[in-house]
Design an enzyme around this catalytic site. Structure first.
Site, PDB file in Angstrom:
ATOM      1  N   GLU A 153       0.828  -1.221   0.000  1.00 22.44           N
ATOM      2  CA  GLU A 153       0.000   0.000   0.000  1.00 22.44           C
ATOM      3  C   GLU A 153       0.852   1.258   0.000  1.00 22.44           C
ATOM      4  OE1 GLU A 153      -3.233  -1.185   3.244  1.00 22.44           O
ATOM      5  OE2 GLU A 153      -1.516  -0.274   4.175  1.00 22.44           O
ATOM      6  N   CYS A 201      -0.308  34.117   9.233  1.00 20.97           N
ATOM      7  CA  CYS A 201       0.073  34.763  10.495  1.00 20.97           C
ATOM      8  C   CYS A 201       0.602  33.762  11.514  1.00 20.97           C
ATOM      9  CB  CYS A 201      -1.136  35.451  11.114  1.00 20.97           C
ATOM     10  SG  CYS A 201      -2.319  35.977   9.928  1.00 20.97           S
TER      11      CYS A 201
END
Ligand code: PLP
Length: 428
Positions: free
Chosen positions: A273, A352
């Site tokens: 996977e 910010c």
């Protein structure tokens, strides 16, 4: 390794000059190479060809529909972790019998949906989850297929946030508990134990932890067989590392060479996977330089992409190579020339937070405002971890194939930002 290369000092993706795209569409944007994506899938397929495994691409790395569809068309199955990923997996035409479903926190509704779609199996992470799957399957009058996710307690030598195969992690089931569950399997009338699963972490550059974990699991399977407990599938997870900086990860061939001898004559059907290995180096994030800000201590390159677009540097302190789309001749507005025309920069976004950065104290060719930068190896855990933080629009995604490029996801709009919000009646 990937199809992002300079030609005449211009960065190309396959046969497309990326600057030409950057001049046409709004930055920032993700750019994927179809060839690189498919190339990595095929490399793994080829390396493991002696045992013909089922490769289930791990959608969490990048669940863009065109990316998933490319891989599904090439024969890939999908590894999913939510109802949303199941929905997308079916949308791209993945055969449910090629879908495996992990996650420590599957909800009852998610379990119900996956059983109804007859996926290959759940990778079960705890006894209470197993009992819930049994109950839901009983309600639906069917037998659910499961694999127990084993936590083999190995150290994968990667970032602690992406280490998943140690007993201190929340993932999987230890050998003793798994043994107890399998011995008492008769009590769970509506589940069929089809296999075992492991996934020990991500960005693992060495095969040794896999070898250790696999030896433990294969030994466990032999013990189970002696007690007539039949295991059909072994899912060995993902986690293969890629090159971000100086690391030298195992190649698909090197990895296969180490683990195939353990897997070969076991009679087990093997599943892999991988996510990052397939899509990581197939994508970049392109950003425009808004300002070059010089302070007494630093040179900041402020770009129009932020941690909401690519969070890996902020979250893991991850390194991404940063390249200019064009190497231009020196310009009067540039910072004073350093060694070989380079300068040292912090490459930061507009958000910010001081954690909003892509690179710190990075030596780059001198850059000026308006130029474009490519943040490399951003195909995995890039857009899939993007958010609208600071009400920023998640970027467009583009795929290049040969000399053409295509939009595979539009940029968010302001309307997208407010589509689900409600202003309460009494506030109007
Ligand atoms: N399988 C499982 C269960 C995972 O949790 C992950 C990643 O977290 C993967 C596969 C894919 O990992 P990678 O992208 O490192 O190959």
């Amino acid at each position: 390794m990937h199809d992002f290369k300079y030609k005449n000092k211009q960065l190309y993706c396959e046969a497309v000059n990326i600057s030409n795209i950057a001049k046409k569409v709004a930055t920032p944007f993700y750019l994927y190479s179809y060839n690189t994506l498919l190339g990595h899938f095929r490399k793994l397929q080829k390396a493991f060809s002696p045992i013909k495994p089922l490769i289930c691409y791990s959608m969490k790395a990048n669940s863009n529909l065109s990316i998933c569809r490319t891989l599904v068309k090439a024969g890939s199955g999908l590894d999913i972790v939510s109802g949303g990923e199941l929905y997308k997996a079916l949308l791209v035409g993945c055969d449910p019998k090629k879908i495996v479903y992990a996650s420590v926190g599957k909800t009852e509704e998610e379990i119900r949906q996956a059983i109804a779609k007859q996926i290959l199996f759940f990778n079960v992470e705890s006894l209470p989850e197993l009992e819930l799957i049994n109950k839901v399957a009983c309600d639906l009058g069917v037998i659910a297929s499961v694999a127990l996710r084993i936590n083999p307690d190995v150290e994968p030598k990667t970032h602690s946030y992406i280490t998943t195969g140690k007993l201190t992690n929340k993932f999987g089931i230890d050998f003793d508990t798994a043994y107890g569950i399998l011995q008492n399997r008769g009590k769970l009338s509506h589940v069929q134990f089809n296999g075992l699963h492991m996934h020990i972490g991500s960005q693992i550059i060495d095969s040794q932890p896999y070898v250790l974990a696999l030896r433990r699991i294969v030994g466990f399977i032999e013990r189970l067989r002696k007690e007539a407990i039949r295991i059909e599938y072994l899912n060995i997870g993902g986690g293969l590392g890629i090159i971000y900086s100086e690391e030298k990860p195992q190649t698909a061939d090197e990895f296969a060479k180490k683990v195939l001898p353990i897997l070969k004559n076991t009679g087990l059907k093997v599943i892999l996977e991988p996510g990052r290995f397939i899509v990581g180096n197939a994508g970049i994030l392109v950003a425009k330089i808004l300002y070059v800000k010089k302070t007494p201590l630093k040179n900041f390159v402020i770009v129009d992409a932020g941690m909401n677009d690519l969070i890996r540097p902020s979250l893991y302190g991850a390194y991404h190579e940063i390249l200019p789309l064009e190497y231009k001749t020196q310009n009067a507005k540039r910072l004073p020339a350093g060694k070989a025309g380079n300068a040292q920069y912090d490459v930061v976004g507009p958000i910010c937070e001081s954690g909003d950065f892509f690179a710190k104290d990075r030596i780059l060719p001198k850059v000026i405002e308006g130029e474009f930068l490519a943040i490399m190896s951003a195909g995995a855990y890039g857009f899939s971890m993007a958010s609208n933080y600071n009400c920023r629009l998640r970027p467009m995604e583009i795929m290049v194939k040969g000399n053409k490029f295509y939009t595979v996801r539009k940029r968010d709009s302001y309307v997208d930002l407010v589509r689900k919000d409600v202003i309460l009646e009494f506030l109007k």
